[in-house]
Design a protein around this motif. Structure first.
Motif, PDB file in Angstrom:
ATOM      1  N   UNK A  33       0.826  -1.210   0.000  1.00 48.57           N
ATOM      2  CA  UNK A  33       0.000   0.000   0.000  1.00 48.57           C
ATOM      3  C   UNK A  33       0.865   1.267   0.000  1.00 48.57           C
ATOM      4  N   UNK A  34       0.352   2.303  -0.601  1.00 47.79           N
ATOM      5  CA  UNK A  34       1.060   3.593  -0.609  1.00 47.79           C
ATOM      6  C   UNK A  34       1.147   4.098   0.830  1.00 47.79           C
ATOM      7  N   UNK A  35       2.180   4.721   1.215  1.00 46.82           N
ATOM      8  CA  UNK A  35       3.309   5.224   0.439  1.00 46.82           C
ATOM      9  C   UNK A  35       4.507   4.275   0.433  1.00 46.82           C
ATOM     10  N   UNK A  36       4.302   3.008   0.851  1.00 52.21           N
ATOM     11  CA  UNK A  36       5.421   2.072   0.999  1.00 52.21           C
ATOM     12  C   UNK A  36       5.882   1.542  -0.347  1.00 52.21           C
ATOM     13  N   UNK A  37       7.193   1.359  -0.465  1.00 52.91           N
ATOM     14  CA  UNK A  37       7.776   0.855  -1.718  1.00 52.91           C
ATOM     15  C   UNK A  37       7.940  -0.651  -1.725  1.00 52.91           C
ATOM     16  N   UNK A  38       8.031  -1.265  -0.535  1.00 57.10           N
ATOM     17  CA  UNK A  38       8.211  -2.719  -0.438  1.00 57.10           C
ATOM     18  C   UNK A  38       7.320  -3.275   0.672  1.00 57.10           C
ATOM     19  N   UNK A  39       7.070  -4.577   0.643  1.00 58.36           N
ATOM     20  CA  UNK A  39       6.330  -5.236   1.717  1.00 58.36           C
ATOM     21  C   UNK A  39       7.106  -5.161   3.034  1.00 58.36           C
ATOM     22  N   UNK A  40       8.435  -5.292   2.956  1.00 56.83           N
ATOM     23  CA  UNK A  40       9.261  -5.220   4.153  1.00 56.83           C
ATOM     24  C   UNK A  40       9.070  -3.879   4.845  1.00 56.83           C
ATOM     25  N   UNK A  41       9.059  -2.805   4.063  1.00 58.73           N
ATOM     26  CA  UNK A  41       8.863  -1.458   4.587  1.00 58.73           C
ATOM     27  C   UNK A  41       7.475  -1.335   5.237  1.00 58.73           C
ATOM     28  N   UNK A  42       6.473  -1.874   4.586  1.00 54.81           N
ATOM     29  CA  UNK A  42       5.101  -1.822   5.100  1.00 54.81           C
ATOM     30  C   UNK A  42       4.978  -2.617   6.403  1.00 54.81           C
ATOM     31  N   UNK A  43       5.550  -3.845   6.433  1.00 55.15           N
ATOM     32  CA  UNK A  43       5.455  -4.692   7.618  1.00 55.15           C
ATOM     33  C   UNK A  43       6.213  -4.108   8.806  1.00 55.15           C
ATOM     34  N   UNK A  44       7.268  -3.342   8.555  1.00 56.82           N
ATOM     35  CA  UNK A  44       8.080  -2.775   9.633  1.00 56.82           C
ATOM     36  C   UNK A  44       7.262  -1.870  10.547  1.00 56.82           C
ATOM     37  N   UNK A  45       6.204  -1.276  10.041  1.00 59.95           N
ATOM     38  CA  UNK A  45       5.389  -0.364  10.852  1.00 59.95           C
ATOM     39  C   UNK A  45       4.576  -1.081  11.938  1.00 59.95           C
TER      40      UNK A  45
END
Length: 146
Positions: A33-45
């Motif tokens: 999902x926006x604004x994330x560029x990768x799944x890893x970035x999204x999951x980190x939240x």
């Protein structure tokens, strides 16, 4: 307004099942999902436990945006019984009953090559199959129109 649905499969190996279902359905990995560029970035939240991995889940979508989203999530417990809900994969095309059955059989063979297995054949009508982790689904023709 009707509700939209997502489908979720519990599994032991999300990568294995994601590869199978991308082949079976023609789906692709859903972008994060926006604004994330990768799944890893999204999951980190989400501040997940250290033993959780991006490989513990997969999110697939229909590239044309028509079919439901498919989430594939690793769970610790094994599959124990027959699914109460299953997918029916409809093989498109027109023609005689024999031609439709030939397409069903060809699609079943393609899915066996991708890691599925045939559980039962109902001659001329549909094939009951299982994905690599035993989740049942059927392969059948679309509506008979010719």
């Amino acid at each position: 307004m009707a509700a939209r649905i997502d489908l979720t499969l519990d599994c032991a190996d999300a990568t294995l099942l994601a590869d199978f279902w991308k082949t079976a359905l023609g789906y692709v990995d859903e972008p994060p999902p926006a604004p994330f560029r990768t799944r890893e970035e999204w999951l980190a939240q989400f501040d997940l436990p250290e033993d959780d991995s991006v490989d513990d889940a997969a999110w697939l979508c229909d590239p044309e945006g028509v079919g439901p989203r498919l989430s594939i999530l690793r769970v610790p417990e094994p599959k124990r019984a027959k699914n109460r809900l299953h997918l029916d994969l409809r093989v498109p095309g027109h023609g005689s009953a024999a031609e439709r059955w030939a397409r069903i059989r060809a699609e079943s063979a393609r899915l066996v090559a991708a890691g599925g297995r045939v559980l039962a054949e109902y001659d001329g009508h549909h094939v009951v199959m299982a994905d690599p982790e035993g989740n049942e689904f059927c392969v059948a023709a679309g509506p008979a129109t010719g």
